[in-house]
Design a protein around this motif. Structure first.
Motif, PDB file in Angstrom:
ATOM      1  N   HIS A  16      28.849  27.997  -3.605  1.00  0.00           N
ATOM      2  CA  HIS A  16      30.265  28.601  -3.576  1.00  0.00           C
ATOM      3  C   HIS A  16      31.394  27.619  -3.445  1.00  0.00           C
ATOM      4  N   THR A 137      29.081  38.347  -9.515  1.00  0.00           N
ATOM      5  CA  THR A 137      30.033  38.117  -8.273  1.00  0.00           C
ATOM      6  C   THR A 137      29.617  37.332  -7.301  1.00  0.00           C
ATOM      7  N   LYS A 138      28.331  36.536  -7.802  1.00  0.00           N
ATOM      8  CA  LYS A 138      27.890  35.597  -6.822  1.00  0.00           C
ATOM      9  C   LYS A 138      27.847  33.928  -7.614  1.00  0.00           C
ATOM     10  N   GLN A 139      28.282  33.090  -7.164  1.00  0.00           N
ATOM     11  CA  GLN A 139      28.165  31.620  -7.557  1.00  0.00           C
ATOM     12  C   GLN A 139      26.794  31.175  -7.674  1.00  0.00           C
ATOM     13  N   ASP A 161      20.472  36.105  -9.761  1.00  0.00           N
ATOM     14  CA  ASP A 161      21.543  35.545  -8.961  1.00  0.00           C
ATOM     15  C   ASP A 161      21.348  34.087  -8.419  1.00  0.00           C
ATOM     16  N   ILE A 221      31.040  32.243 -11.261  1.00  0.00           N
ATOM     17  CA  ILE A 221      31.311  33.823 -11.693  1.00  0.00           C
ATOM     18  C   ILE A 221      32.173  34.113 -13.026  1.00  0.00           C
TER      19      ILE A 221
END
Length: 248
Positions: A16, A137-139, A161, A221
């Motif tokens: 992230h 919603t997650k890198q 994910d 994202i």
């Protein structure tokens, strides 16, 4: 912190951070400052300007053209330099929700994805409905993870994910009884894989039939899971060698 230690740090090397600040673009930097979000606002104007200008010069992420924002009054003058806004946590939190949404939508459209996609067919697998033509919603979620989610028919829901690497990807295809076959004509359930001349997988997509594919370009994202046609994929990856994997 010296930048070589920063790049190898177990905390700051997480995906992230890497994606948000676009580490791969950073140039001419020797040190990184790790600070509380409001630290920069406690500096003198001259010191703050020096640091913010360095963000542009080093090409780190979280800098956007001033033209990307409609409500210019929502951005303090101190954070605007050479026609760019240098985003910082403290100033971001003070911006209105409408401005944040507008800026993010503009960034996605101008830099990452213009929204071209195909509708998910009504007879498509149920496990794709939650993700097709949506943003995550997650890198870190990449194309190989999207394919493995599809070949396991959504049973390994957590995997979508993940950042999946090449050998893990190939091992899982093997476990699911996929083999590389000599054909360029793909049918429902096939996996298309694009390799470079060194045999490194650069992309993969899952065929849902009718020349449509469940696909994800990139690991941020801002890269949505999308339904794309074969022609759209060919346009993006035609310079690479395409392989077909099928359950045998």
């Amino acid at each position: 912190m010296p930048i070589d230690e920063f790049f190898n740090h177990s905390t700051y090397n997480q995906i992230h951070y890497t994606n948000s600040y676009e580490y791969w673009n950073i140039k001419r930097a020797q040190y990184v400052i790790i600070a509380e979000s409001d630290w920069i606002e406690q500096l003198s104007n001259a010191e703050r300007t020096t640091i913010l200008m360095a963000q542009l010069q080093c090409e780190r992420g979280m800098t956007v053209p001033l033209s990307f924002i409609q409500n210019r009054q929502d951005v303090p003058d101190d954070y605007i330099h050479e026609g760019h806004i240098i985003l910082q946590r403290a100033m971001w939190e003070k911006m209105s929700s409408s401005t944040k949404v507008q800026l993010l939508e503009t960034m996605v459209y101008e830099w990452w994805d213009k929204g071209e996609c195909k509708e998910l067919p009504v007879n498509a697998p149920i496990f794709l409905r939650k993700f097709a033509n949506t943003f995550g919603t997650k890198q870190g979620s990449n194309c190989l993870a999207a394919v493995l989610y599809a070949v396991t028919e959504g049973k390994c829901s957590w995997i979508i994910d993940e950042w999946i690497h090449q050998n893990t990807f190939l091992e899982k295809l093997k476990q699911c009884h996929y083999q590389n076959i000599e054909t360029k004509t793909l049918v429902k359930g096939d996996v298309a894989v694009w390799q470079d001349t060194d045999g490194v997988i650069q992309h993969a997509a899952y065929c849902i039939g009718e020349n449509l594919f469940f696909n994800k370009h990139g690991q941020t994202i801002f890269n949505p899971w999308k339904i794309l046609s074969k022609s759209q994929l060919d346009k993006e990856w035609s310079q690479l060698n395409m392989l077909t994997y099928r359950v045998i």
